[in-house]
Scaffold this motif. Sequence first.
Motif, mmCIF file in Angstrom:
data_model
loop_
_atom_site.group_PDB
_atom_site.id
_atom_site.type_symbol
_atom_site.label_atom_id
_atom_site.label_comp_id
_atom_site.label_asym_id
_atom_site.label_seq_id
_atom_site.Cartn_x
_atom_site.Cartn_y
_atom_site.Cartn_z
ATOM 1 N N SER A 1 -10.985 -8.191 -7.627
ATOM 2 C CA SER A 1 -9.650 -8.847 -7.185
ATOM 3 C C SER A 1 -9.245 -10.095 -7.968
ATOM 4 N N SER B 1 0.563 -1.567 0.176
ATOM 5 C CA SER B 1 -0.358 -0.106 0.246
ATOM 6 C C SER B 1 0.649 1.269 0.498
ATOM 7 N N SER C 1 2.019 3.876 -5.527
ATOM 8 C CA SER C 1 1.338 4.713 -5.264
ATOM 9 C C SER C 1 0.564 4.209 -6.782
ATOM 10 N N TRP D 1 -3.886 -8.482 -5.741
ATOM 11 C CA TRP D 1 -4.403 -7.574 -6.843
ATOM 12 C C TRP D 1 -5.828 -7.163 -6.144
ATOM 13 N N GLU D 2 -5.739 -6.521 -5.294
ATOM 14 C CA GLU D 2 -6.942 -6.261 -4.786
ATOM 15 C C GLU D 2 -7.682 -4.418 -5.018
ATOM 16 N N ASN D 3 -8.590 -3.269 -5.012
ATOM 17 C CA ASN D 3 -9.237 -2.413 -4.722
ATOM 18 C C ASN D 3 -11.049 -2.943 -4.115
ATOM 19 N N ASP D 4 -11.752 -2.354 -4.175
ATOM 20 C CA ASP D 4 -12.269 -2.542 -3.722
ATOM 21 C C ASP D 4 -13.880 -2.464 -5.159
ATOM 22 N N GLY E 1 -2.214 -1.509 -5.210
ATOM 23 C CA GLY E 1 -3.183 -2.925 -4.861
ATOM 24 C C GLY E 1 -2.026 -4.382 -4.973
ATOM 25 N N PHE F 1 -1.933 2.006 -9.688
ATOM 26 C CA PHE F 1 -2.130 0.425 -9.352
ATOM 27 C C PHE F 1 -1.164 -0.043 -8.775
#
Length: 280
Positions: free
Chosen positions: A195, A138, A141, A189-192, A146, A143
């Motif tokens: 994933s 995290s 910065s 790799w994931e975000n809201d 994630g 991309f």
Amino acid sequence: SYSDWLPSFNMTMMLQEDVLLRLGLARVMARPDQDDLALAGTYNLTEETARVGNPFLDPFEANTFDISLEWYMNDAGMLQGGIFYKDIDSFISNGQIEGGVPVDIGGGEIVIFDATGPVNGDGGTVKGFEVSYQQVFSFLSGFWGGFGTQINYTFTDSDVSIPYFEGEQTFSMPLEGLSEDSLNFVLFWENDVFSARMAYNYRDAFLSNRANTQGNPVFTDDYGQLDVSANWNINKRFTLSVAGINLNDEARYQYFLTPDRMLAHRASGKRYSVTLRARF
């Protein structure tokens, strides 16, 4: 019937703000599986073999010691290492039933079948160490922030004594189901919304059955499997998932005592799935 005291002691010491030392001592017990205790069996009339239960099984009992050191490098990362030792008083293993079992095959004729089933082991030790690393990147910065990873390696050395079915002798073998080396590697790799996960799991050869119906120890050869999966949260109600299992097309190989004595070669192939989940 049996009774036992099961004391345990656990301690966590903060050596400094980001370093923890954990220590555990315990007397542990696990009861036998109910199916293994049952007075029942399965019989092969052609080969004159049987698998039967054993109502005289003792529980698993052991004294355990664990110590580990954890370093929290940042808010989303940890490096951990530990050693473990288990002094096993009793355990349950698959073995040959001395003398076989009498079976009425019809017409009043009684035949002694070779039989296997759960038997009490005489004890032994399990020891080893493990190291693991977890990190979510995290601090990077855009991309790249994630990404994350989980890596774990475990070395296990087991040595147990079991009754030898041809006499009162005992001999040492590894505990069933324990590989000496095992490795797990996960990259994700994931975000809201989205994933993705790639996992490789490996273990080297291990004893899978101490005695089959002919009394032979069965080993499973080393095995490594690559799996991938991805999830898309379309909205608050719907999630689309895709997965690929065993993408490296690994097969499971089993053998008696030495790899040149093949018992089975099982190839499940690559498998894919697409799933749509809805929440209401």
